[in-house]
Structures are given as C-alpha cells and as structure tokens.
Design a protein around this motif. Structure first.
Motif, PDB file in Angstrom:
ATOM      1  N   ILE A 150      -0.103  49.483 -21.261  1.00  0.00           N
ATOM      2  CA  ILE A 150      -0.508  48.743 -19.713  1.00  0.00           C
ATOM      3  C   ILE A 150      -0.525  49.332 -18.466  1.00  0.00           C
ATOM      4  O   ILE A 150      -1.422  49.226 -17.609  1.00  0.00           O
ATOM      5  N   ALA A 151       0.931  49.789 -18.429  1.00  0.00           N
ATOM      6  CA  ALA A 151       1.274  50.504 -17.005  1.00  0.00           C
ATOM      7  C   ALA A 151       0.038  51.596 -16.491  1.00  0.00           C
ATOM      8  O   ALA A 151       0.008  51.937 -15.385  1.00  0.00           O
ATOM      9  N   ALA A 152      -0.400  52.185 -17.560  1.00  0.00           N
ATOM     10  CA  ALA A 152      -1.084  53.611 -17.200  1.00  0.00           C
ATOM     11  C   ALA A 152      -2.639  53.212 -16.994  1.00  0.00           C
ATOM     12  O   ALA A 152      -3.524  53.917 -16.671  1.00  0.00           O
ATOM     13  N   LEU A 153      -3.065  51.903 -17.320  1.00  0.00           N
ATOM     14  CA  LEU A 153      -4.424  51.604 -17.004  1.00  0.00           C
ATOM     15  C   LEU A 153      -4.550  51.115 -15.610  1.00  0.00           C
ATOM     16  O   LEU A 153      -3.820  50.390 -15.087  1.00  0.00           O
ATOM     17  N   ASP A 154      -5.742  51.313 -15.237  1.00  0.00           N
ATOM     18  CA  ASP A 154      -6.230  50.720 -13.715  1.00  0.00           C
ATOM     19  C   ASP A 154      -6.980  49.516 -13.948  1.00  0.00           C
ATOM     20  O   ASP A 154      -7.454  49.016 -12.615  1.00  0.00           O
ATOM     21  N   ASP A 155      -7.218  49.013 -14.976  1.00  0.00           N
ATOM     22  CA  ASP A 155      -8.151  47.809 -15.035  1.00  0.00           C
ATOM     23  C   ASP A 155      -6.994  46.621 -15.828  1.00  0.00           C
ATOM     24  O   ASP A 155      -7.841  45.650 -15.952  1.00  0.00           O
ATOM     25  N   SER A 156      -5.920  46.900 -15.861  1.00  0.00           N
ATOM     26  CA  SER A 156      -5.150  45.561 -16.670  1.00  0.00           C
ATOM     27  C   SER A 156      -4.577  45.032 -15.204  1.00  0.00           C
ATOM     28  O   SER A 156      -4.395  45.456 -13.932  1.00  0.00           O
ATOM     29  N   LEU A 157      -4.369  43.574 -15.489  1.00  0.00           N
ATOM     30  CA  LEU A 157      -4.135  42.622 -14.614  1.00  0.00           C
ATOM     31  C   LEU A 157      -2.365  42.672 -14.192  1.00  0.00           C
ATOM     32  O   LEU A 157      -1.630  42.847 -15.361  1.00  0.00           O
ATOM     33  N   PRO A 158      -1.719  42.660 -13.000  1.00  0.00           N
ATOM     34  CA  PRO A 158      -2.592  42.401 -12.001  1.00  0.00           C
ATOM     35  C   PRO A 158      -2.875  43.740 -11.194  1.00  0.00           C
ATOM     36  O   PRO A 158      -2.219  44.641 -11.686  1.00  0.00           O
ATOM     37  N   LEU A 159      -3.994  43.788 -10.657  1.00  0.00           N
ATOM     38  CA  LEU A 159      -4.702  45.002 -10.290  1.00  0.00           C
ATOM     39  C   LEU A 159      -3.889  45.643  -9.047  1.00  0.00           C
ATOM     40  O   LEU A 159      -3.388  44.718  -8.092  1.00  0.00           O
ATOM     41  N   THR A 160      -3.929  46.787  -9.026  1.00  0.00           N
ATOM     42  CA  THR A 160      -3.259  47.583  -8.030  1.00  0.00           C
ATOM     43  C   THR A 160      -3.876  48.746  -7.756  1.00  0.00           C
ATOM     44  O   THR A 160      -5.003  49.238  -8.167  1.00  0.00           O
ATOM     45  N   ASN A 161      -3.777  49.723  -6.737  1.00  0.00           N
ATOM     46  CA  ASN A 161      -4.397  50.615  -6.090  1.00  0.00           C
ATOM     47  C   ASN A 161      -3.936  51.996  -6.826  1.00  0.00           C
ATOM     48  O   ASN A 161      -4.137  53.296  -6.421  1.00  0.00           O
ATOM     49  N   GLY A 162      -3.321  51.901  -8.030  1.00  0.00           N
ATOM     50  CA  GLY A 162      -2.947  53.017  -9.003  1.00  0.00           C
ATOM     51  C   GLY A 162      -2.302  52.618 -10.277  1.00  0.00           C
ATOM     52  O   GLY A 162      -2.384  51.612 -10.628  1.00  0.00           O
ATOM     53  N   THR A 163      -2.136  53.797 -10.903  1.00  0.00           N
ATOM     54  CA  THR A 163      -1.340  53.437 -12.299  1.00  0.00           C
ATOM     55  C   THR A 163       0.067  53.706 -12.290  1.00  0.00           C
ATOM     56  O   THR A 163       0.723  54.155 -11.235  1.00  0.00           O
ATOM     57  N   PHE A 164       0.853  53.407 -13.150  1.00  0.00           N
ATOM     58  CA  PHE A 164       2.370  53.656 -12.989  1.00  0.00           C
ATOM     59  C   PHE A 164       2.685  54.224 -14.581  1.00  0.00           C
ATOM     60  O   PHE A 164       1.907  54.260 -15.469  1.00  0.00           O
ATOM     61  N   GLU A 165       4.058  54.864 -14.603  1.00  0.00           N
ATOM     62  CA  GLU A 165       4.595  55.290 -15.769  1.00  0.00           C
ATOM     63  C   GLU A 165       5.651  54.414 -16.046  1.00  0.00           C
ATOM     64  O   GLU A 165       6.388  54.298 -15.465  1.00  0.00           O
ATOM     65  N   TYR A 166       5.646  53.621 -17.186  1.00  0.00           N
ATOM     66  CA  TYR A 166       6.735  53.211 -17.627  1.00  0.00           C
ATOM     67  C   TYR A 166       7.243  53.697 -18.959  1.00  0.00           C
ATOM     68  O   TYR A 166       7.000  53.016 -19.914  1.00  0.00           O
ATOM     69  N   ASP A 167       7.961  54.739 -18.760  1.00  0.00           N
ATOM     70  CA  ASP A 167       8.455  55.473 -20.005  1.00  0.00           C
ATOM     71  C   ASP A 167       9.563  56.595 -19.567  1.00  0.00           C
ATOM     72  O   ASP A 167       9.747  56.693 -18.326  1.00  0.00           O
ATOM     73  N   GLY A 168      10.208  56.967 -20.437  1.00  0.00           N
ATOM     74  CA  GLY A 168      11.045  58.358 -20.183  1.00  0.00           C
ATOM     75  C   GLY A 168      12.559  58.003 -20.225  1.00  0.00           C
ATOM     76  O   GLY A 168      13.451  58.837 -20.051  1.00  0.00           O
ATOM     77  N   ASP A 169      12.830  56.629 -20.294  1.00  0.00           N
ATOM     78  CA  ASP A 169      14.316  56.150 -20.265  1.00  0.00           C
ATOM     79  C   ASP A 169      14.655  55.155 -21.424  1.00  0.00           C
ATOM     80  O   ASP A 169      15.003  53.859 -20.888  1.00  0.00           O
ATOM     81  N   GLU A 170      14.323  55.376 -22.599  1.00  0.00           N
ATOM     82  CA  GLU A 170      14.172  54.491 -23.337  1.00  0.00           C
ATOM     83  C   GLU A 170      15.673  54.029 -23.836  1.00  0.00           C
ATOM     84  O   GLU A 170      15.784  52.900 -24.798  1.00  0.00           O
ATOM     85  N   ASP A 171      16.694  54.876 -23.461  1.00  0.00           N
ATOM     86  CA  ASP A 171      17.775  54.443 -23.796  1.00  0.00           C
ATOM     87  C   ASP A 171      18.435  53.304 -22.901  1.00  0.00           C
ATOM     88  O   ASP A 171      19.656  52.955 -22.755  1.00  0.00           O
ATOM     89  N   ALA A 172      17.764  53.154 -21.891  1.00  0.00           N
ATOM     90  CA  ALA A 172      18.475  52.266 -20.687  1.00  0.00           C
ATOM     91  C   ALA A 172      17.321  51.542 -20.117  1.00  0.00           C
ATOM     92  O   ALA A 172      16.779  50.399 -20.612  1.00  0.00           O
ATOM     93  N   SER A 173      16.651  52.183 -18.757  1.00  0.00           N
ATOM     94  CA  SER A 173      15.896  51.088 -17.970  1.00  0.00           C
ATOM     95  C   SER A 173      14.575  51.030 -18.799  1.00  0.00           C
ATOM     96  O   SER A 173      13.831  49.582 -18.641  1.00  0.00           O
ATOM     97  N   THR A 174      13.860  51.491 -19.437  1.00  0.00           N
ATOM     98  CA  THR A 174      12.570  51.311 -20.103  1.00  0.00           C
ATOM     99  C   THR A 174      12.759  51.092 -21.578  1.00  0.00           C
ATOM    100  O   THR A 174      12.047  51.589 -22.411  1.00  0.00           O
TER     101      THR A 174
END
Length: 282
Positions: A150-174
């Motif tokens: 969902i973070a990588a989509l630009d049409d998921s709500l709430p709308l923002t002016n960009g996309t995000f990456e929510y991964d890479g730290d599965e042992d801690a923050s993500t």
C-alpha cells in the motif's frame, strides 16, 4: 550291562520344570533388553526419528520435534508434527529495538499437532497465522494488500504527493510490513491528486462495501464544486494539483444510496447525478 544313569531333570519332573522356566526367563530378559535398546516403548519413534540405543530415547526428525523445531510442546516418541512459525504478533522484547521473534503459529493460532496445521484465531490467516485478514475480503470491490504494498501506491488513501517505502527492517521498525493487510478499493475512474484524477475512489469504506453515486457540479451555485485544484485531500497530507477533481455525490441535489450507488434526487432535480433542474425546483 548296567542301565545308563538318568539326569536330575529326568529323575525329577520338578527339576525339569524349573530349568525350562529359567531358560524362558532368560529369553524374556534378553528380549526386553533388545526392545528397550530399539525404543520399542516409544513405538520405535513412529518412523519419525532415530533411536539412541544407549539411552533408549528418540532423536526426532525435523518437522516432528527436532531440537531445531519451534514447538510449544514435544512428544518423546516423535508422534507430534511441527506447525509453521512466523514473527510473533506479541512477545517479550529482546532489546529496545528488537522484538517479535519467530513463534509457533505467530502466537495467533493453535497448532494441530496431528496435522501440523495452525488453526488461526479470528481475523488472522496464513499458514502460520502470520497476517491479518482483510474485512469481508474487501467485498469483492478491492484488493487486499500489505502495508508494504500500500505504501508504494499513489492511489491508496490517504493521498499524498508521492509514494513511500515501508520495508527493509523486518527485524525491527518494519516487522509488520507483510503482516498487516488492508483494502485498496476499486474505482472506475483514476484516483489521485493530478489533473483529471479524483480524490476519492468509487468504492469506499474499510471493506469497500460502499459505493459513491455519480458526481456533478451543483446547478444552484456559481462555483464549481468538482474543482479540487489546491484543495487539501481527506487526511490532510496534500492538495490537488491544477485540474484535480472533487467527487460531489448527486451534485449536492439528492441523497446517495451508498449501498447501490444510485441517487435519489430532490424535487425539481433529475438525471443520474441530479444535475439537471425542472420547473419544480425551488
């Protein structure tokens, strides 16, 4: 000639009986020792392990209670299967930044040791109960996606002016990047903040069970309610660019039935979006 001497056993039947009983006892003891050394009391490890003859104990194979298997309980005869493991939904933290260790059924289900399958608690799914279910499977009007997706989509709500990456730290923050799932609802029009896109999708609600009605400009006002240029999108993270569209159910001149997506126009207004007026309009 003199007759041959008889043995004590032949001379006395009681002696013969004792000798037979003694021999049988020796055989029984030897048989018991052999069975014990081959783990007979553990049903020979049920074919799912090897017998340590020196101790008459089973060393179970992986998936059947091996030392490396994650299990809440083990059977000494290797008769219990291992269930899948996933990152625990809740456990004791190992440090200030590390928690959610691997756990049987992710601590959100009960292991069926007979089948090796997790029976997940309500709201959780997956072989190891490692992810959440989407409500009502998005009612057939949406995609069930993970937070990472969902973070990588630009049409998921709430709308923002960009996309995000929510991964890479599965042992801690993500740690929950592929565990928490939600609905991204379908739409017959483009959703976003750019020109020609609308700020709301056709289907909405946490389970995508509701549907917007046709949109239109209010015929009784002098402004264009469908113009969302520089209008902050719901959620408050970004505003629409020039030419961006707001969705106005039934042109503000009717009530929308969000279960059918159809307008019920006020008196004097008609059309799919109630955007036309008649002489009966006030």
């Amino acid at each position: 000639p003199l007759p041959a001497p008889r043995s004590p056993a032949a001379a006395c039947p009681m002696v013969a009986r004792r000798e037979l009983l003694g021999a049988a006892l020796v055989l029984l003891i030897q048989s018991t020792r052999v069975d014990s050394e081959s783990c007979a009391e553990f049903n020979f490890c049920n074919g799912h392990g090897t017998c340590v003859q020196a101790t008459s104990t089973c060393t179970c194979f992986e998936g059947w209670g091996a030392a490396t298997d994650l299990m809440t309980m083990r059977a000494p005869d290797c008769s219990m299967r291992t269930c899948p493991a996933g990152l625990a939904w809740g456990d004791i933290a190992a440090s200030a930044t590390n928690a959610h260790a691997l756990a049987e059924c992710s601590n959100r289900g009960i292991c069926d040791f007979g089948t090796g399958e997790c029976k997940c608690f309500a709201g959780f799914t997956g072989a190891a109960c490692q992810r959440t279910e989407c409500p009502n499977d998005c009612s057939g009007h949406g995609k069930c996606l993970s937070m990472r997706q969902i973070a990588a989509l630009d049409d998921s709500l709430p709308l923002t002016n960009g996309t995000f990456e929510y991964d890479g730290d599965e042992d801690a923050s993500t740690w929950d990047q592929d565990k928490l799932f939600g609905c991204v609802c379908d739409s017959s029009w483009d959703v976003g903040l750019r020109a020609g896109q609308r700020q709301q999708p056709e289907y909405f609600g946490h389970d995508c069970s509701l549907r917007h009605c046709p949109s239109g400009d209010d015929p009784r006002t002098f402004v264009d309610e469908t113009d969302c240029s520089n209008v902050t999108a719901p959620g408050g993270f970004a505003a629409g660019k020039q030419g961006n569209l707001c969705h106005v159910d039934c042109s503000n001149r009717g009530n929308c039935d969000y279960h059918t997506g159809l307008c019920k126009c006020f008196t004097g207004y008609y059309g799919r979006a109630c955007g036309s007026t008649s002489a009966l309009a006030d």
